[in-house]
Design an enzyme around this catalytic site. Structure first.
Site, PDB file in Angstrom:
ATOM      1  N   ASN A 172       2.591  39.190  31.612  1.00 38.96           N
ATOM      2  CA  ASN A 172       2.166  38.092  32.629  1.00 38.96           C
ATOM      3  C   ASN A 172       2.288  36.795  32.014  1.00 38.96           C
ATOM      4  OD1 ASN A 172       0.889  37.414  35.374  1.00 38.96           O
ATOM      5  ND2 ASN A 172      -0.417  36.470  33.920  1.00 38.96           N
ATOM      6  N   ILE A 175      -0.335  29.762  33.774  1.00 40.01           N
ATOM      7  CA  ILE A 175      -1.126  28.413  33.469  1.00 40.01           C
ATOM      8  C   ILE A 175      -2.402  28.259  33.335  1.00 40.01           C
ATOM      9  CG2 ILE A 175      -0.865  25.987  33.459  1.00 40.01           C
ATOM     10  CD1 ILE A 175       1.874  27.176  32.346  1.00 40.01           C
ATOM     11  N   TYR A 176      -3.172  28.320  32.519  1.00 37.67           N
ATOM     12  CA  TYR A 176      -4.691  28.311  32.690  1.00 37.67           C
ATOM     13  C   TYR A 176      -5.359  27.205  31.693  1.00 37.67           C
ATOM     14  CZ  TYR A 176      -3.488  33.164  33.931  1.00 37.67           C
ATOM     15  OH  TYR A 176      -2.915  34.115  34.504  1.00 37.67           O
ATOM     16  N   ARG A 189      -9.890  29.289  31.052  1.00 38.75           N
ATOM     17  CA  ARG A 189     -10.480  29.591  32.256  1.00 38.75           C
ATOM     18  C   ARG A 189      -9.348  30.232  33.419  1.00 38.75           C
ATOM     19  NH1 ARG A 189     -11.288  27.308  37.230  1.00 38.75           N
ATOM     20  NH2 ARG A 189     -13.462  26.626  37.654  1.00 38.75           N
ATOM     21  N   LEU A 191      -9.004  32.525  36.864  1.00 37.18           N
ATOM     22  CA  LEU A 191      -9.655  33.183  37.964  1.00 37.18           C
ATOM     23  C   LEU A 191      -9.497  34.547  38.024  1.00 37.18           C
ATOM     24  CD1 LEU A 191      -9.053  29.998  40.377  1.00 37.18           C
ATOM     25  CD2 LEU A 191     -10.739  30.414  38.493  1.00 37.18           C
ATOM     26  N   ARG A 194      -6.229  36.384  38.972  1.00 38.13           N
ATOM     27  CA  ARG A 194      -4.948  35.654  38.347  1.00 38.13           C
ATOM     28  C   ARG A 194      -4.439  36.805  37.521  1.00 38.13           C
ATOM     29  NH1 ARG A 194      -2.872  31.751  41.439  1.00 38.13           N
ATOM     30  NH2 ARG A 194      -4.281  29.996  41.684  1.00 38.13           N
ATOM     31  N   GLU A 238       8.567  36.821  34.959  1.00 39.72           N
ATOM     32  CA  GLU A 238       8.704  34.995  34.817  1.00 39.72           C
ATOM     33  C   GLU A 238       9.915  34.796  33.896  1.00 39.72           C
ATOM     34  OE1 GLU A 238       4.467  35.812  36.094  1.00 39.72           O
ATOM     35  OE2 GLU A 238       5.814  36.787  34.579  1.00 39.72           O
ATOM     36  N   ASP A 287     -10.871  17.589  38.241  1.00 43.08           N
ATOM     37  CA  ASP A 287      -9.441  18.388  38.656  1.00 43.08           C
ATOM     38  C   ASP A 287      -8.724  17.850  39.654  1.00 43.08           C
ATOM     39  OD1 ASP A 287     -10.752  19.260  40.942  1.00 43.08           O
ATOM     40  OD2 ASP A 287     -11.987  20.760  39.983  1.00 43.08           O
TER      41      ASP A 287
END
Length: 497
Positions: A172, A175-176, A189, A191, A194, A238, A287
């Site tokens: 997987n 973008i975190y 971070r 969620l 995800r 991806e 953010d």
């Protein structure tokens, strides 16, 4: 528009006047954000800060600061061509065999693109030209930006996080954001829904107490980055999608310390692990909503190795009230979403995510309405079909005589075709963005659908209004004498000016 890696892409941008090199010293603490924000709002170029204060590594910002550069990153010449990317994705989500020779001929370009899907595995790669491990690992040597005055610490924003769940072949990519808390530690971070977080949850269940391998690529090629934020079918990796966009197979290499595969041409790769139960408070950070978010606990990512290219470039961005780079990405990716939605719901004419709605929190859909209740079906479809719209709070559905991208049209439809009690749909206890502090519970809130379509029998018993239409013959006569009237030309006919 083919390119091999980030540096190749930057060379293309520079040839087209889309890259500006900044030679003056600029501080990653707040100053880069100020410059990048002003540049983005003016529709300016990507920025390469060659002399960050206190660092020897250049910083790339504003890479996706215009829809045109997003399109270029996806291998297209302009934003309108992104509809073709969406059509390809729609085809890959639900491939159909050719219906005849002509159909086979029409689909040959799609089949040809599929040949670029398999990844190419390398034994050695540019991203491993330099290898740091042990005490040599020091994240503070990377010019990580601190974007806003009340941010908790420097923040990695464009980290392409690579994970793999137990018993899975496919990796997987996500973008975190990652908060710097030590020379070898970051807070991851992600969620709970995800891909990276789900892989971690499954790992913890299958391997209690064991460390979870993680790698983060910084400065990957644009196609791979964009592949991580695009609605790629679950059956397609991806990396494979990036190969489709780029027109060449994605080159990957196995990490030094784990079995994960990372983009071979990435500028920097962070390798390490997450210890089960190792959590830390993350935030606050400004953010994409334009606010500082609340503090919450997330896993700690311990970095054991840093590999990088010679003369590596650090790729970064900032997030704030739109317009920012995520908002620009949303505008461009909107064109990718439309054909995918139309494949599932052919009645959809257009779909628009206004950037001022934080890119995904509000959607306007126009449809060719066919029956009573049709608008409500489309609302439910938008919320459920693609996970990218899981957090969309408001869906406005209008008829196809309304321009979804013109607020004058949309507001006219809302105020003339809606009864608030009859035409508003409220759905409670649904997944909501954790950054949405307006929801009553973190991660759980409500959604609203607005049916701004003309009402059919069964939806109303009243005679429905008929839109005013001009007489075309009168319009033509006035067109013929309009210049002679000179109403808007300072009293002078067009011929006398």
């Amino acid at each position: 528009m083919k390119y091999h890696d980030l540096r190749d892409f930057l060379a293309l941008l520079e040839k087209q006047g889309e890259l500006k090199r900044i030679t003056l010293p600029v501080d990653p603490y707040l100053e880069m954000t100020e410059i990048a924000d002003r540049t983005l709002r003016a529709g300016g170029p990507a920025l390469l800060f060659e002399n960050p204060k206190g660092y020897s590594m250049p910083v790339l910002c504003n890479l996706f600061g215009t829809p045109k550069r997003v399109a270029m990153g996806m291998g297209q010449e302009d934003v309108s061509a992104l509809r073709e990317v969406g059509k390809l994705l729609a085809f890959l989500k639900e491939p159909e065999p050719p219906k005849g020779f002509r159909d086979l001929f029409d689909k040959l370009p799609q089949f040809k693109q599929v040949l670029n899907m398999p990844t190419k595995r390398l034994r050695g790669a540019p991203c491993q030209q330099k290898i740091l491990e042990g005490d040599a690992v020091d994240l503070t040597r990377i010019p990580i930006m601190q974007c806003w005055p009340e941010d908790a610490a420097p923040l990695i924003t464009w980290g392409l996080t690579v994970t793999r769940g137990p018993h899975k072949e496919r990796q997987n990519l996500g973008i975190y954001r990652q908060q710097l808390i030590g020379k070898n530690k970051l807070i991851m971070r992600w969620l709970s829904h995800r891909g990276g977080a789900l892989d971690f949850q499954e790992w913890c269940a299958a391997h209690p107490g064991e460390r979870f391998p993680v790698s983060v690529a910084l400065g990957a090629d644009p196609a791979t980055i964009l592949g991580a934020v695009t609605p790629v079918p679950d059956t397609l990796s991806e990396y494979a999608f990036a190969g489709l966009l780029r027109g060449t197979k994605t080159e990957v290499v196995k990490c030094i310390s784990n079995d994960l595969e990372v983009p071979a041409s990435a500028e920097i790769v962070l390798e390490g692990y997450i210890e089960q139960g190792d959590m830390a408070p993350e935030g606050p950070y400004g953010d994409h909503t334009g606010y500082y978010n609340e503090i919450d606990n997330f896993p700690v990512f311990t970095v054991t190795h840093i590999t990088q290219r010679d003369d590596a470039i650090y790729h970064s961005t900032y997030t704030g009230r739109p317009p920012d780079e995520p908002a620009v990405l949303g505008v461009a990716l909107n064109e990718v979403f439309v054909p995918i939605l139309q494949k599932q719901f052919p009645e959809i004419v257009d779909f628009y995510l206004p950037p001022e709605g934080c890119s995904y929190r509000l959607a306007v859909v126009t449809i060719k309405k066919q029956y009573a209740g049709h608008a409500k079906r489309v609302m439910m479809g938008v919320w459920s079909f693609l996970r990218q719209f899981m957090y969309t709070k408001f869906v406005i559905v209008c008829d196809d005589d309304v321009n979804a991208r013109d607020w004058n049209d949309v507001i006219w439809a809302i105020t003339t075709r809606m009864d608030p009690a009859r035409d508003t749909v409220l759905v409670e206890n649904t997944p909501i963005d954790y950054l949405d502090f307006a929801s009553p519970v973190s991660g759980l809130g409500s959604k609203m659908g607005l049916d701004a379509t003309n009402k059919w029998p069964g939806e109303t018993s009243r005679e429905w209004g008929r839109p005013i239409q001009k007489d075309p013959e009168v319009t033509a006569r006035i067109d013929a004498i309009w210049d002679e009237l000179a109403i808007l030309n300072d009293g002078k006919p067009e011929s006398d000016r």
